[in-house]
Write an enzyme that holds these catalytic residues in place. Structure first.
Site, PDB file in Angstrom:
ATOM      1  N   CYS A  82      20.059  10.914  24.430  1.00 29.24           N
ATOM      2  CA  CYS A  82      19.014  11.815  23.908  1.00 29.24           C
ATOM      3  C   CYS A  82      18.153  12.398  25.014  1.00 29.24           C
ATOM      4  O   CYS A  82      17.300  13.257  24.753  1.00 29.24           O
ATOM      5  CB  CYS A  82      18.151  11.080  22.891  1.00 29.24           C
ATOM      6  SG  CYS A  82      19.108  10.430  21.522  1.00 29.24           S
ATOM      7  N   CYS A 206      11.466   8.413  10.758  1.00 27.34           N
ATOM      8  CA  CYS A 206      12.664   8.771  11.537  1.00 27.34           C
ATOM      9  C   CYS A 206      12.666  10.250  11.887  1.00 27.34           C
ATOM     10  O   CYS A 206      12.260  11.087  11.073  1.00 27.34           O
ATOM     11  CB  CYS A 206      13.932   8.520  10.721  1.00 27.34           C
ATOM     12  SG  CYS A 206      14.094   6.849  10.089  1.00 27.34           S
ATOM     13  N   ILE A 209      18.419  14.609  11.515  1.00 29.27           N
ATOM     14  CA  ILE A 209      19.679  15.059  12.138  1.00 29.27           C
ATOM     15  C   ILE A 209      19.600  16.587  12.193  1.00 29.27           C
ATOM     16  O   ILE A 209      19.309  17.225  11.175  1.00 29.27           O
ATOM     17  CB  ILE A 209      20.868  14.552  11.301  1.00 29.27           C
ATOM     18  CG1 ILE A 209      20.950  13.025  11.449  1.00 29.27           C
ATOM     19  CG2 ILE A 209      22.164  15.235  11.702  1.00 29.27           C
ATOM     20  CD1 ILE A 209      21.873  12.350  10.465  1.00 29.27           C
ATOM     21  N   HIS A 334      15.578  16.934  16.076  1.00 27.06           N
ATOM     22  CA  HIS A 334      16.106  16.208  17.236  1.00 27.06           C
ATOM     23  C   HIS A 334      17.607  16.452  17.398  1.00 27.06           C
ATOM     24  O   HIS A 334      18.415  15.566  17.121  1.00 27.06           O
ATOM     25  CB  HIS A 334      15.785  14.718  17.048  1.00 27.06           C
ATOM     26  CG  HIS A 334      16.102  13.840  18.219  1.00 27.06           C
ATOM     27  ND1 HIS A 334      16.284  14.308  19.508  1.00 27.06           N
ATOM     28  CD2 HIS A 334      16.276  12.484  18.298  1.00 27.06           C
ATOM     29  CE1 HIS A 334      16.556  13.294  20.310  1.00 27.06           C
ATOM     30  NE2 HIS A 334      16.555  12.186  19.602  1.00 27.06           N
TER      31      HIS A 334
HETATM   32  N1  COA Z   1      12.190  13.041   7.883  1.00 27.48           N
HETATM   33  C1  COA Z   1      11.765  13.682   6.761  1.00 27.48           C
HETATM   34  N2  COA Z   1      12.594  14.146   5.810  1.00 27.48           N
HETATM   35  C2  COA Z   1      13.910  13.968   6.014  1.00 27.48           C
HETATM   36  C3  COA Z   1      14.405  13.333   7.160  1.00 27.48           C
HETATM   37  C4  COA Z   1      13.496  12.853   8.102  1.00 27.48           C
HETATM   38  N3  COA Z   1      13.906  12.230   9.200  1.00 27.48           N
HETATM   39  N4  COA Z   1      15.754  13.301   7.082  1.00 27.48           N
HETATM   40  C5  COA Z   1      16.086  13.930   5.939  1.00 27.48           C
HETATM   41  N5  COA Z   1      14.978  14.324   5.298  1.00 27.48           N
HETATM   42  C6  COA Z   1      14.874  14.974   4.000  1.00 27.48           C
HETATM   43  C7  COA Z   1      15.855  16.108   3.837  1.00 27.48           C
HETATM   44  O1  COA Z   1      15.279  17.343   4.222  1.00 27.48           O
HETATM   45  C8  COA Z   1      16.145  16.059   2.368  1.00 27.48           C
HETATM   46  O2  COA Z   1      15.080  16.679   1.669  1.00 27.48           O
HETATM   47  P1  COA Z   1      15.367  17.532   0.347  1.00 27.48           P
HETATM   48  O3  COA Z   1      15.957  16.563  -0.641  1.00 27.48           O
HETATM   49  O4  COA Z   1      14.014  18.045  -0.031  1.00 27.48           O
HETATM   50  O5  COA Z   1      16.323  18.606   0.747  1.00 27.48           O
HETATM   51  C9  COA Z   1      16.088  14.587   2.033  1.00 27.48           C
HETATM   52  O6  COA Z   1      15.245  13.997   3.033  1.00 27.48           O
HETATM   53  C10 COA Z   1      17.439  13.891   2.066  1.00 27.48           C
HETATM   54  O7  COA Z   1      18.073  14.289   3.269  1.00 27.48           O
HETATM   55  P2  COA Z   1      19.411  13.631   3.739  1.00 27.48           P
HETATM   56  O8  COA Z   1      19.955  14.494   4.861  1.00 27.48           O
HETATM   57  O9  COA Z   1      20.308  13.375   2.570  1.00 27.48           O
HETATM   58  O10 COA Z   1      18.917  12.263   4.334  1.00 27.48           O
HETATM   59  P3  COA Z   1      19.815  11.150   4.852  1.00 27.48           P
HETATM   60  O11 COA Z   1      19.545   9.904   4.083  1.00 27.48           O
HETATM   61  O12 COA Z   1      21.241  11.614   4.897  1.00 27.48           O
HETATM   62  O13 COA Z   1      19.323  10.940   6.378  1.00 27.48           O
HETATM   63  C11 COA Z   1      18.158   9.566   7.936  1.00 27.48           C
HETATM   64  C12 COA Z   1      18.069  10.392   6.653  1.00 27.48           C
HETATM   65  C13 COA Z   1      16.775   9.103   8.314  1.00 27.48           C
HETATM   66  C14 COA Z   1      19.087   8.354   7.767  1.00 27.48           C
HETATM   67  C15 COA Z   1      18.732  10.473   9.078  1.00 27.48           C
HETATM   68  O14 COA Z   1      17.921  11.612   9.229  1.00 27.48           O
HETATM   69  C16 COA Z   1      18.809   9.735  10.403  1.00 27.48           C
HETATM   70  O15 COA Z   1      19.744   8.985  10.644  1.00 27.48           O
HETATM   71  N6  COA Z   1      17.860   9.948  11.336  1.00 27.48           N
HETATM   72  C17 COA Z   1      17.855   9.311  12.631  1.00 27.48           C
HETATM   73  C18 COA Z   1      18.655  10.126  13.624  1.00 27.48           C
HETATM   74  C19 COA Z   1      18.755   9.412  14.943  1.00 27.48           C
HETATM   75  O16 COA Z   1      18.976   8.216  15.017  1.00 27.48           O
HETATM   76  N7  COA Z   1      18.610  10.149  16.049  1.00 27.48           N
HETATM   77  C20 COA Z   1      18.675   9.617  17.362  1.00 27.48           C
HETATM   78  C21 COA Z   1      17.424   8.893  17.652  1.00 27.48           C
HETATM   79  S1  COA Z   1      17.426   8.117  19.225  1.00 27.48           S
END
Ligand code: COA
Length: 390
Positions: A82, A206, A209, A334
């Site tokens: 990252c 969090c 993606i 991110h």
């Molecule tokens: N913060 C706020 N809202 C979020 C979000 C986040 N991080 N991620 C997704 N959403 C929202 C989406 O916009 C969506 O909203 P909507 O229903 O109004 O359209 C809803 O939440 C569901 O989104 P979805 O994509 O289905 O969520 P998900 O469960 O598939 O993914 C996480 C959520 C947190 C698991 C994913 O974003 C993730 O893995 N993040 C970490 C990424 C990471 O590790 N990066 C490297 C770091 S070092």
């Protein structure tokens, strides 16, 4: 030899499957070339930050260059998890400092939504320590940072509400940033009632993606002073690494590579007191706990007191140091390889005072800091940008 950033560009971050990876990169490059007032033929070297894995392109650099009409003397793909964007900036600066070229371009681009969340989470998780931590214990990135959050909360008495305040601040600034993935304000209650991803971290703790690209053009002192009246100098960069295995770390309450990188950068830039020397900071808030730990690693707060800066709202504009005025990774998004360069984009625009009303920090000292961490601290880059030539 002094090196300056003379142009920056980025796409709007978010879920963007309409554009292929080279198209995303092209848009950021166009923006940066326009900002610098140069043509693509002027670029002598390209450093391309891309973690990939989720993208169709296996060797993306030549395709990105071809699509953007770039034909540099040389180039390379750069990967530091990252922190890849900052690594690309470092390599671009080295290409200029070494005399290889007068103008170099650092690009970062990712198209993470090509894969499902579970596939992305798996790929990122394999980026920790595959054999010992992912395969054996099933650690993913939310889980890694959840371990750090639990250790921090137990040791210092921080609460889930303190972590939530980081998300609230970053969404607040994201709501004013037209390039941010999430442009809606949230409350502490929204964060606390969101679903758990890896206890104690919830959805709003969090970063998301993201698909997107960012670019920065750097030039030698001679060329920079001819091309622009507002060069933003790369005053110092600290670069450090640490063991991949968490069990090899001395301390779970700090990112050791970030402490080392910050120390290097402060020494090079002659900074004794960062809070008094910087106008703002962009820090790597991949999870809310990471921003709190960054306050301590960067010397904005004493060890064990970073959460108090969040609780007392001291990292808003008007507090002791504004942090993540663009919404941070949390709200701006991110796209991992592009994130470091998007932080550079924000720092440069802030120093040039070109930010929308409401999130422009007062610029009095003419210095900004960018803190970019790869993995769980496998790499850290701390960059000091300055309006004053070093
Ligand atoms: N913060 C706020 N809202 C979020 C979000 C986040 N991080 N991620 C997704 N959403 C929202 C989406 O916009 C969506 O909203 P909507 O229903 O109004 O359209 C809803 O939440 C569901 O989104 P979805 O994509 O289905 O969520 P998900 O469960 O598939 O993914 C996480 C959520 C947190 C698991 C994913 O974003 C993730 O893995 N993040 C970490 C990424 C990471 O590790 N990066 C490297 C770091 S070092």
């Amino acid at each position: 030899m002094a090196v300056a950033v003379i142009g920056v560009g980025m796409t709007k971050f978010g879920r963007d499957l309409e554009h292929q990876l080279p198209e995303l990169a092209f848009k950021a490059v166009e923006d940066a070339l326009r900002d610098a007032g140069i043509s693509r033929e002027d670029v002598g070297f390209v450093a391309f930050a891309n973690v990939g894995g989720w993208s169709s392109e296996f060797f993306p650099l030549p395709i990105v260059c071809e699509y953007a009409g770039l034909n540099p003397k040389g180039g390379m793909r750069v990967e530091a998890a990252c922190a890849s964007g900052s690594a690309a900036l470092a390599i671009a600066c080295m290409a200029v400092e070494s005399g290889y070229t007068d103008i170099a371009l650092a690009i970062g681009a990712e198209r993470m939504n090509e894969l499902s969340t579970s596939a992305v989470v798996e790929l990122l998780g394999r980026g920790g320590n595959f054999f010992w931590e992912f395969e054996t214990f099933g650690l993913t990135f939310p889980a890694y940072y959840a371990l750090l959050a639990k250790a921090y909360m137990d040791e210092y008495g921080a609460s889930e509400g303190d972590l939530a305040k980081i998300a609230v601040k970053n969404h607040y600034y994201g709501s004013m940033n037209p390039k941010a993935q999430f442009q809606k304000r949230i409350t502490v209650e929204d964060v606390l009632s969101s679903r758990y991803v890896a206890w104690p971290l919830k959805l709003y703790d969090c970063s998301p993606i993201t698909d997107g690209a960012a670019a920065a053009i750097v030039a030698s002192e001679k060329v920079a002073s001819k091309l622009t009246d507002t060069p933003v100098w790369v005053k110092a960069q600290g670069i450090a690494t640490a063991p991949a295995n968490l069990t090899m770390r001395n301390d779970l309450l700090s990112i050791e590579s970030a402490v080392e990188a910050a120390g290097q950068a402060y020494r090079k830039a002659g900074i004794d007191d960062p809070v008094k020397s910087l106008d703002l900071a962009l820090v790597h808030d991949c999870f809310t706990i990471a921003e709190i730990i960054a306050y301590e690693d960067l010397g904005f707060a004493r060890k064990g007191e970073g959460y108090l800066l969040a609780r007392e709202e001291q990292t808003y504009i008007g507090g002791i140091i504004p942090v993540n005025t663009d919404g941070g990774l949390k709200a701006k998004g991110h796209p991992v390889g592009a994130s470091g360069l998007a932080m550079i984009y924000e720092a440069v625009k802030q120093l040039r005072q070109e930010i929308e009303r409401g999130r422009q920090a007062p610029i009095r000292r003419g210095q900004a800091l960018v803190h970019n961490v790869g993995g769980t601290g496998h790499f850290a880059y701390v960059t000091i940008l300055s309006l004053e030539k070093p």
